[in-house]
Enzyme design. Structure first.
Site, PDB file in Angstrom:
ATOM      1  N   ASP A  55      -6.426  -5.026  -5.551  1.00  0.00           N
ATOM      2  CA  ASP A  55      -5.632  -3.733  -4.495  1.00  0.00           C
ATOM      3  C   ASP A  55      -6.556  -2.975  -3.899  1.00  0.00           C
ATOM      4  O   ASP A  55      -7.364  -2.128  -4.710  1.00  0.00           O
ATOM      5  CB  ASP A  55      -4.627  -3.142  -5.595  1.00  0.00           C
ATOM      6  CG  ASP A  55      -3.748  -2.113  -4.986  1.00  0.00           C
ATOM      7  OD1 ASP A  55      -3.744  -1.924  -3.632  1.00  0.00           O
ATOM      8  OD2 ASP A  55      -2.643  -1.669  -5.710  1.00  0.00           O
ATOM      9  N   ASP A  56      -6.668  -2.773  -2.592  1.00  0.00           N
ATOM     10  CA  ASP A  56      -7.777  -1.996  -2.150  1.00  0.00           C
ATOM     11  C   ASP A  56      -9.177  -2.330  -2.356  1.00  0.00           C
ATOM     12  O   ASP A  56     -10.205  -1.355  -2.206  1.00  0.00           O
ATOM     13  CB  ASP A  56      -7.602  -0.459  -2.528  1.00  0.00           C
ATOM     14  CG  ASP A  56      -6.358   0.290  -2.211  1.00  0.00           C
ATOM     15  OD1 ASP A  56      -5.650  -0.522  -1.330  1.00  0.00           O
ATOM     16  OD2 ASP A  56      -6.282   1.331  -2.284  1.00  0.00           O
ATOM     17  N   CYS A 123      -1.290  -1.286   1.940  1.00  0.00           N
ATOM     18  CA  CYS A 123      -0.944  -2.226   0.787  1.00  0.00           C
ATOM     19  C   CYS A 123       0.507  -2.954   1.167  1.00  0.00           C
ATOM     20  O   CYS A 123       0.419  -4.213   1.068  1.00  0.00           O
ATOM     21  CB  CYS A 123      -0.625  -1.374  -0.682  1.00  0.00           C
ATOM     22  SG  CYS A 123      -2.058  -0.662  -1.302  1.00  0.00           S
ATOM     23  N   ASP A 358      -5.554  -7.098  -0.844  1.00  0.00           N
ATOM     24  CA  ASP A 358      -4.456  -6.718   0.073  1.00  0.00           C
ATOM     25  C   ASP A 358      -5.100  -5.819   1.379  1.00  0.00           C
ATOM     26  O   ASP A 358      -4.451  -5.714   2.386  1.00  0.00           O
ATOM     27  CB  ASP A 358      -3.391  -5.913  -0.346  1.00  0.00           C
ATOM     28  CG  ASP A 358      -3.743  -4.740  -1.235  1.00  0.00           C
ATOM     29  OD1 ASP A 358      -5.017  -4.242  -1.104  1.00  0.00           O
ATOM     30  OD2 ASP A 358      -2.893  -4.140  -1.753  1.00  0.00           O
ATOM     31  N   ASN A 359      -6.123  -5.029   1.344  1.00  0.00           N
ATOM     32  CA  ASN A 359      -6.857  -4.526   2.557  1.00  0.00           C
ATOM     33  C   ASN A 359      -8.282  -3.860   2.123  1.00  0.00           C
ATOM     34  O   ASN A 359      -8.561  -4.171   0.686  1.00  0.00           O
ATOM     35  CB  ASN A 359      -6.172  -3.175   2.768  1.00  0.00           C
ATOM     36  CG  ASN A 359      -5.468  -2.472   1.561  1.00  0.00           C
ATOM     37  OD1 ASN A 359      -4.372  -2.189   1.145  1.00  0.00           O
ATOM     38  ND2 ASN A 359      -6.468  -1.305   1.211  1.00  0.00           N
TER      39      ASN A 359
END
EC number: 3.1.6.14
Length: 583
Positions: A55-56, A123, A358-359
């Site tokens: 995540d991130d 997200c 996700d990013n």
């Protein structure tokens, strides 16, 4: 924690530890759409697939791969190129990377994609693209809110039945296992609460709403289970590791499996496990060329950042960068445990393992403190590592790929006919297997719809309504008109990004990343007008694409056709891109 399998839509009765297996005849009927290269008729067992999603986690600033821009010591007294080289030497020390085991067990045993992108740097839209294989304008998830279609009733009704895990379960007979963060609004009372379990999942261990490490609630096959703050039983990354290992121990041995493990790390609040809270004490955020500089000739949201940043802002983002790395150490442990268990059970050689995020993320670039959402490489580029059957070790692919390709790739691995889907992405399987003379895309679409309400942010009452994600010094990371779309193009001769904003300026940003990898100089006013027109037209085409039309030749492909008459409306004025609004 015992594993409780699900029947389609409901809890299964009987043994809590096993899925009933299908007879060979019944299995052939179920798998009518999945008899591809790994077909049951050929007597081969179809591969298993594991998707690890962080995540991130950025790629550009050192979140995964070695990056020449990453730094560890900001107090050397060196200047200029000498300082950059010292940063590089220090950073390349093996002890200064958080994911050594992950890179050794996945990247070095398979393929690393050096040009992997997300279609939206946020997200929920990005995760929706992974699950559906679609660009945001086709799955209609535009931000992290229910109003933005994040885990909304509309999403559940229209998109969830057509996700690739749902197809794997219903058409290919895969056991499907999910553990971790699903979508940011999952579990919201207005969207079915934690009782809602998306179609297609045999085992469901989903986090309520956004990433946490302690004091969270999981949906265990539709039933809530609260966790506290005891590290030994509650630290979420470790909980995900343990329940994943349990699945591998107690799953059916007669069906292939798909696992999706979505960790909270390295998302805020960046809570590291106790044994890692003192790691990387001499690590600081990267001081690359676009760090702490004014974003000249950029969209107003970037221009409003205060340069130079205050010492307190820099200390904050340095601390955030360090803590992000600390949380990834537990992810590294998870990967090691998972690979070892697959090897112990004899499944590793028949299992594809994907690792991605996700990013991306930024920490001080263009004087923006910390966040994502922006159009630049640090926010839209992510790590992507893959190992599995038929993939040679220690490979790097420069092919332009996106997370909309993950769903088609995994369905292709399962032998499903991709022509039966409505996905925008492409299967990576030919690249993974080293296919020669492969025709591939040269561009991808990036799109984002800014968040901001018609009220003044209480953190910054002096600012006009419409801004959001503001810091105490009134530097804001988002706004309602931070709405843009980009064509990210990579070919043999060109490495370009063309972006348009949906605002009163109709602002345009263009970057030549061959000459300017840090995206400092906007060349929109100096680039060849003919090329500018072609990029504008290509952007309009991609923004209205669906399925196969998202894979048509790009501006620099041999098969590209450009009709300049299409650049003009019936009234003779230049046509500009239309930004679609949610629903």
């Amino acid at each position: 924690m015992r594993l409780l399998p699900l029947a389609p839509g409901r809890l299964r009765r009987g043994s809590p530890r096993h899925l009933p297996s299908c007879s060979p005849a019944l299995l052939l009927l179920v798998l009518g759409g999945c008899l591809g290269v790994f077909g049951v008729a050929a007597g081969t067992r179809r591969p298993n697939v594991v998707l690890l999603l962080t995540d991130d986690q950025d790629e550009v600033l050192g979140g995964m791969a070695f990056s020449e821009y990453s730094t560890t010591n900001c107090q050397t007294g060196l200047q200029g190129e000498e300082l950059r080289q010292e940063h590089l030497r220090t950073y390349l020390e093996p002890s200064r990377t958080p994911l050594k085991k992950t890179k050794a067990l996945i990247g070095e045993m398979g393929m690393t994609f050096s040009s992997a992108y997300v279609p939206s740097a946020l997200c929920c839209p990005s995760r929706a693209s992974i699950l559906t294989g679609k660009y945001p304008h086709n799955h209609h998830v535009v931000n992290n809110t229910l109003e933005g279609n994040c885990s909304s009733k509309s999403w559940q009704k229209i998109q969830e039945p057509n996700t690739f895990p749902a197809i794997l379960r219903s058409m290919c007979g895969y056991q499907t296992f999910f553990a971790g963060k699903y979508l940011n609004e999952y579990g919201a009372p207005d969207a079915g609460g934690l009782e809602h379990v998306p179609l297609g999942w045999s085992y469901w261990y989903a986090l309520e709403k956004n990433s946490k490490y302690y004091n969270y609630t999981l949906s265990i096959n539709g039933k809530a289970r609260k966790h506290g703050e005891n590290y030994s039983v509650d630290y979420l990354t470790d909980v995900l590791a343990n329940v994943s290992l349990d699945f591998l121990d107690y799953k059916s041995n007669f069906e292939p499996f798909f696992m999706m493990i979505a960790t909270p790390a390295p998302h805020s609040p960046w809570t590291a496990a106790p044994q890692y809270q003192k790691a990387f004490q001499n690590v600081f955020a990267p001081r690359n060329k676009n760090f702490n500089i004014h974003g000249t000739n950029k969209h107003w949201l970037i221009r409003q950042a205060k340069t130079p940043m205050t010492n307190s802002s820099i200390q904050f983002l340095d601390n955030a960068f360090r803590k992000r790395w600390q949380t990834l150490l537990s992810v590294d442990d998870l990967v090691e445990k998972l690979v070892k268990r697959l090897e112990f059970t004899g499944e590793l050689n028949n299992t594809y393992i994907f690792y991605t995020s996700d990013n991306g993320y930024h920490t001080g670039q263009f004087s923006l403190p910390i966040d994502k959402r922006q159009l630049y490489e640090f926010d839209i580029k992510v790590p992507l590592l893959v190992r599995g059957p038929g993939i040679k070790p220690n490979q790097t692919s420069k092919m332009l790929v996106a997370n909309i390709d993950l769903g088609p790739t995994i369905l292709d691995i399962a032998g499903y006919d991709l022509n039966k889907t409505q996905m925008d992405g492409m299967s990576l399987l030919p690249i993974l297997r080293g296919a020669s003379n492969l025709t591939w895309r040269s561009d991808v679409l990036v799109e984002y719809q800014g968040e901001g309400r018609n009220v003044t942010d209480p953190t910054c009452p002096s600012l006009s309504p419409g801004v959001s994600q503001c810091f105490p010094d009134c530097v804001c990371e988002d706004a309602y008109n931070n709405t843009y779309a980009c064509v990210r193009t990579m070919s043999a001769l060109w490495n370009l990004q063309y972006c348009e904003f949906d605002d009163q300026e109709v602002f345009v940003e263009v970057y030549n990343l061959t000459a300017d990898p840090d995206q400092i100089t906007n060349i929109a006013k100096t680039i060849d007008p003919e090329l500018l027109g072609k990029m504008n037209y290509r952007l309009m085409m991609l923004q209205s694409c669906s399925g196969p039309t998202c894979r048509t030749p790009g501006v620099f492909d041999p098969g590209y056709r450009f009709d300049p008459r299409l650049m003009f409306s019936n009234r003779g004025s230049v046509r500009t891109r239309r930004f679609s609004k949610h629903l």
